[in-house]
Scaffold this active site. Sequence first.
Site, mmCIF file in Angstrom:
data_model
loop_
_atom_site.group_PDB
_atom_site.id
_atom_site.type_symbol
_atom_site.label_atom_id
_atom_site.label_comp_id
_atom_site.label_asym_id
_atom_site.label_seq_id
_atom_site.Cartn_x
_atom_site.Cartn_y
_atom_site.Cartn_z
ATOM 1 N N THR A 26 44.939 58.928 67.417
ATOM 2 C CA THR A 26 46.162 58.666 66.641
ATOM 3 C C THR A 26 46.183 57.182 66.265
ATOM 4 O O THR A 26 45.568 56.790 65.298
ATOM 5 C CB THR A 26 47.427 59.085 67.417
ATOM 6 O OG1 THR A 26 47.403 58.509 68.738
ATOM 7 C CG2 THR A 26 47.511 60.603 67.525
ATOM 8 N N LYS A 28 41.634 59.894 74.226
ATOM 9 C CA LYS A 28 42.422 59.156 73.243
ATOM 10 C C LYS A 28 43.647 58.611 73.943
ATOM 11 O O LYS A 28 44.152 59.175 74.916
ATOM 12 C CB LYS A 28 42.815 60.030 72.056
ATOM 13 C CG LYS A 28 43.778 61.171 72.357
ATOM 14 C CD LYS A 28 45.263 60.845 72.411
ATOM 15 C CE LYS A 28 45.742 60.103 71.199
ATOM 16 N NZ LYS A 28 47.219 59.787 71.353
ATOM 17 N N THR A 56 50.580 58.854 76.915
ATOM 18 C CA THR A 56 50.266 59.548 75.673
ATOM 19 C C THR A 56 48.782 59.513 75.538
ATOM 20 O O THR A 56 48.236 58.731 74.802
ATOM 21 C CB THR A 56 50.926 58.912 74.477
ATOM 22 O OG1 THR A 56 51.814 59.843 73.952
ATOM 23 C CG2 THR A 56 50.069 58.711 73.304
ATOM 24 N N GLU A 88 48.050 49.554 72.015
ATOM 25 C CA GLU A 88 48.511 49.181 70.681
ATOM 26 C C GLU A 88 48.773 47.672 70.594
ATOM 27 O O GLU A 88 49.591 47.127 71.330
ATOM 28 C CB GLU A 88 49.761 49.972 70.326
ATOM 29 C CG GLU A 88 49.457 51.432 70.079
ATOM 30 C CD GLU A 88 50.693 52.298 69.924
ATOM 31 O OE1 GLU A 88 50.552 53.418 69.411
ATOM 32 O OE2 GLU A 88 51.784 51.863 70.329
ATOM 33 N N ASN A 114 54.667 50.120 66.352
ATOM 34 C CA ASN A 114 55.613 51.155 66.743
ATOM 35 C C ASN A 114 56.901 51.147 65.944
ATOM 36 O O ASN A 114 57.648 52.120 65.960
ATOM 37 C CB ASN A 114 55.900 51.038 68.251
ATOM 38 C CG ASN A 114 54.773 51.611 69.073
ATOM 39 O OD1 ASN A 114 54.640 52.811 69.187
ATOM 40 N ND2 ASN A 114 53.927 50.730 69.591
ATOM 41 N N THR A 122 55.712 56.328 59.631
ATOM 42 C CA THR A 122 55.382 56.091 58.236
ATOM 43 C C THR A 122 53.990 55.511 58.073
ATOM 44 O O THR A 122 53.568 55.267 56.959
ATOM 45 C CB THR A 122 56.405 55.126 57.613
ATOM 46 O OG1 THR A 122 56.444 53.912 58.389
ATOM 47 C CG2 THR A 122 57.773 55.742 57.594
#
Length: 410
Positions: A160, A186, A197, A283, A405, A410
């Site tokens: 992702t 992942k 996650t 991230e 985040n 979007t």
Amino acid sequence: MKTTIEKTSCTVLSAGGVTTPKGFKATGLHAGIKKKRKDLGLLVSEVPAAAAGVFTTNLVRAACVTQNELQLQTTPYLQAIVVNSGNANACTGVQGDQDAQTMRNSTAKLLGFENEAVAIASTGVIGVQMPMEPLLNGISQAASTLTVEGGDLFSEAILTTDTCKKEIAVQLTIDGQLVTLGGTAKGSGMIHPNMATMLAFVTTDAAVEPAALKRLLSKTTDQTYNCITVDGDTSTNDMVLVMANGMAGNDTLDEDHPQWGDFVEAFHLVSEKLAKDIARDGEGATKLIEVAVNSAPTEEIATVIAKSVIGSSLVKTAVYGADANWGRILCAAGYSGAKFDPNLLDIFIGPIQVAASGMGLVFDEEAAKEILLADNVVLTVNLNQGEASAKAYGCDLTYDYVRINASYRT
């Protein structure tokens, strides 16, 4: 080319993943769940494989998590795993449950398997109904394009917000037979101890007794996947699935097998590598942080403290800013809930000791800063109250984490 890892009985291959063990094929493709990137992966074993899984601790759980857990409790064998990214199929009600079943049953039919031989996984946006037409079309295409070389495609399809694939393959000899383990994962955001996650898939051509495989996965998860954090969020879809198809030809492994320890060591190495890769790819992250807690009264106390330090936003931001603020480490240990004597605690940043007996030392600030500027940062806490130890892994917290985040949908 192979690179031998010191102090282990196995060899880490320079390349490889879930299709490196005998009897596994895979693929990954763009089905149309995402706008452009690959979003559907299929992994298949030539023969039924002993299987085990661990799943998110979040009370809010996606349909795939609930269904896989119940399925493996009844029948601890799998022959295929189908995964989509871009849509979590979580918080989608009765329709989501039905869609998950359709995803599994359609895959089974195309492959000629029983429904119970197929596990499903999803990752992506929560609360959006699964686009079933592109999903099912993608599954049909995937079932006809499986190859041994498709492991890389599978690893790419499950991502992702990840910036890179996470893969590993190792080999060792058991009962005179070459045994291979492969893995892929992942995970980048919503990563926190007690599953995150994240999805991880491990394959092996070793023959392993299902109950022993389940016990091994549970223990290894506590020491690896459950010891990573990025941002303190635990997701709805997390799982680790393992398949052992026995095609290496070894005698069936369990705790009584004389080489069980060698297999455990290899399995742990695969899981630790995937867990660290997830933490490293947090991230917006710029570096991997490892927290080692040593000389603890018990492993549980060491683990609790390590998780608390690695989860501290203040520690993570200090590492990002290359600020040797050891007080934040001590503070995070103190509020962990673990019982220890802070007056005996020593703290190290890399090899530099910055605190002793719970108090600060005079140290070279510039040298400590150089250590904190590196890609890998090790923080060590010695409790000096026993012989147990534990590690936890995470990453620094940066401005980019907020940027990523703030616009995830979007």
